[in-house]
Write an enzyme that holds these catalytic residues in place. Structure first.
Site, mmCIF file in Angstrom:
data_model
loop_
_atom_site.group_PDB
_atom_site.id
_atom_site.type_symbol
_atom_site.label_atom_id
_atom_site.label_comp_id
_atom_site.label_asym_id
_atom_site.label_seq_id
_atom_site.Cartn_x
_atom_site.Cartn_y
_atom_site.Cartn_z
ATOM 1 C CE LYS A 50 6.030 -2.120 0.013
ATOM 2 N NZ LYS A 50 5.499 -1.299 1.148
ATOM 3 C CB SER B 54 4.221 2.037 -0.704
ATOM 4 O OG SER B 54 4.563 1.289 0.458
ATOM 5 C CB SER C 297 2.501 1.014 2.883
ATOM 6 O OG SER C 297 2.795 2.285 2.362
#
Ligand code: GLN
Length: 491
Positions: free
Chosen positions: A85, A160, A184
């Site tokens: 990420k 997210s 997330s």
């Protein structure tokens, strides 16, 4: 277990890939090229990545192959491509948090998790898209455009960590890392039909994770199956003196734990859980309880009354911490600077240009919640609710080993469906937020499908440091989902 398509490495498990590379049956370079080909074929449609680190990945894969050729063991993740990420620092490689604010910034160091993955032989294949600074539930708040759900590209992947979830679901990488502040990792895992784990707060180092809400943030893995998630946890967990909130203890092997079954475990069904989940999602949850009962576990009704207030408390605490953490982006120290006539105007112009609307909303909410006249009424009260949630959980965990809930109230929704209604977006995290407030581990396991044949995730929550039992339950659910034939949506 996922059944690997023998003509392609792209859906093989990380466990299998590492075993075959370590034994010399396959090369890391060939595995990497195969995943790069999968990316070439579908990335323009999915947009899982902000950056594919082709050259660095090829060099890393070649180094792994050289070690094997020299008779050395590259480690438990030998040659396994991993997507990271883009809110985790990678030395010399742009780290954007999907924000214009960090344009051009290259971190001078690697996050501890990145160092640990590399030391275990993993090959970083790229940096994945996210909601700006990890604020969102759909990956539509990225400054670089949304990621699409590989199961249905008209839908969001969740967020997210939507890019990391999509990368695994699309076969771009067998494993990836996300961060979870309020859901997330688990929510996008559910929406994309993969496994996602939020560890106990302090179990995985946050050094090098760009802070959103420091008392809630944790890094964890996405994987195609529970064994792979355990393998990644065994590599990234453990004490890091560089993170003062890291727990100073030996990490128990989760890979060893998962084989132990669920016979005799007590599984909590929360009778006062906030409602609002789709009927299909509720139905899959009931089937999950039935499957665990059939495997020898005992289902126990429990109450956790304060859960109802989790979302409210979170939307004071997380923005409050974010408003403080994001004060550092001032045009002086990182990335973007918009020139202006004096310093104050430069700060304002930079923050105005650099942050997107959701980030600005959180900063304003948090600044208000912390402001002198309102502190006790908002932030102070939210902290008390946080305590109540932890106390209610503690009481429940005297009666049960784990609790099951839906991960998300619905299957993946259409792009744009919730962008004009922040509250509707926030409600995606009703079931995931309480574990962050309590610091407890929780994970999502794919369990059948719901509306439009899209994946449904079941969430397993456990008490602090009870990952071994959580993973045992996850493995049992995965086995049950596999045996009824619909649990692995498309695998
Ligand atoms: N969707 C939640 C939020 O927007 C959680 C985000 C996260 O876990 N990073 O804050």
């Amino acid at each position: 277990m996922s059944t690997a398509d023998s003509s392609s490495f792209a859906m093989s498990s990380a466990t299998q890939i590492a075993a075959q590379i370590r034994s010399g049956q396959m090369t890391a370079s060939a595995v990497l090229e195969n995943h790069l080909a999968a990316i070439t074929a579908r990335e323009s449609e999915i947009h899982a990545f902000n950056l594919v680190t082709i050259d660095q990945a090829r060099a890393q894969a070649a180094a792994v192959d050289a070690m094997v050729a020299a008779g050395q063991d590259p480690g438990p993740l030998a040659g396994v491509p991993v997507a990271i990420k883009d809110n985790m620092c990678t030395r010399g490689v742009p780290t954007t948090c999907s924000s214009r604010m960090l344009e051009g910034w290259r971190p001078p160091y690697d996050a501890t998790v990145v160092t640990k993955l590399a030391a275990a032989g993993a090959v970083m294949i790229g940096k994945t898209n996210l909601d700006e600074f990890a604020m969102g539930s759909s990956t539509e708040n990225s400054a670089f455009g949304p990621t699409r759900n590989p199961r249905d590209t008209s839908r969001v992947p969740g967020g997210s960590s939507g890019g990391s979830a999509a990368a695994v679901a699309a076969g771009f990488a067998p494993i990836s890392l996300g961060s979870d502040t309020g859901g997330s990792i688990r929510q996008p895992a559910a929406l994309c039909g993969v496994v996602g784990v939020k560890p106990t707060y302090g179990m995985v180092s946050r050094l090098g994770l760009v802070a959103f809400a420091s008392s809630l943030d944790q890094i964890g893995p996405f994987a195609n199956d529970v064994a792979d998630a355990a393998l990644v946890m065994d590599v990234i967990a453990g004490h890091d003196p560089g993170d003062s909130t890291s727990i100073p203890m030996e990490h128990p092997s989760l890979t060893a734990a998962i084989a132990q079954g669920v016979e005799g475990l007590r599984i909590g069904r929360i009778t006062d859980l906030p409602g609002g989940a789709d009927p299909e999602v509720e139905a899959r949850l009931e089937e999950a309880f039935a499957a665990l009962a059939a495997a020898g576990a005992q289902i126990v009704d429990v109450q956790v009354p304060a859960l109802t207030y989790g979302l409210t408390a979170y939307y004071l605490i997380a923005p409050a911490e974010a408003s403080s953490n994001l004060a550092r982006y001032d045009g002086v120290r990182y990335g973007m600077r918009v020139p202006a006539s004096d310093t104050n105007s430069m700060y304002m112009a930079t923050r105005h240009e650099g942050f997107g609307p959701e980030v600005k909303r959180r900063i304003m909410l948090g600044t208000y919640a912390l402001s002198a006249g309102y502190f006790d009424a908002y932030y102070g009260k939210a902290l008390k609710v946080r305590r109540l949630i932890a106390d209610d959980f503690d009481r429940a965990y005297q009666q049960v080993d784990v609790m099951l809930t839906p991960t998300a109230p619905s299957v993946a929704f259409a792009l744009g469906a919730k962008t004009d209604d922040p509250l509707a977006m926030y409600l995606c995290d009703t079931y995931t937020i309480p574990s962050n407030l309590a610091g407890h581990p929780a994970m999502s396991v794919p369990f059948g499908t719901g509306a439009d044949d899209l994946p449904v995730g079941v969430q397993i929550m456990a008490a602090t440091l009870n990952e071994p039992v959580m993973f045992r339950v996850a493995a049992a659910l995965e086995a049950a989902a596999g045996s009824n034939g619909n649990g692995r949506g498309g695998q």
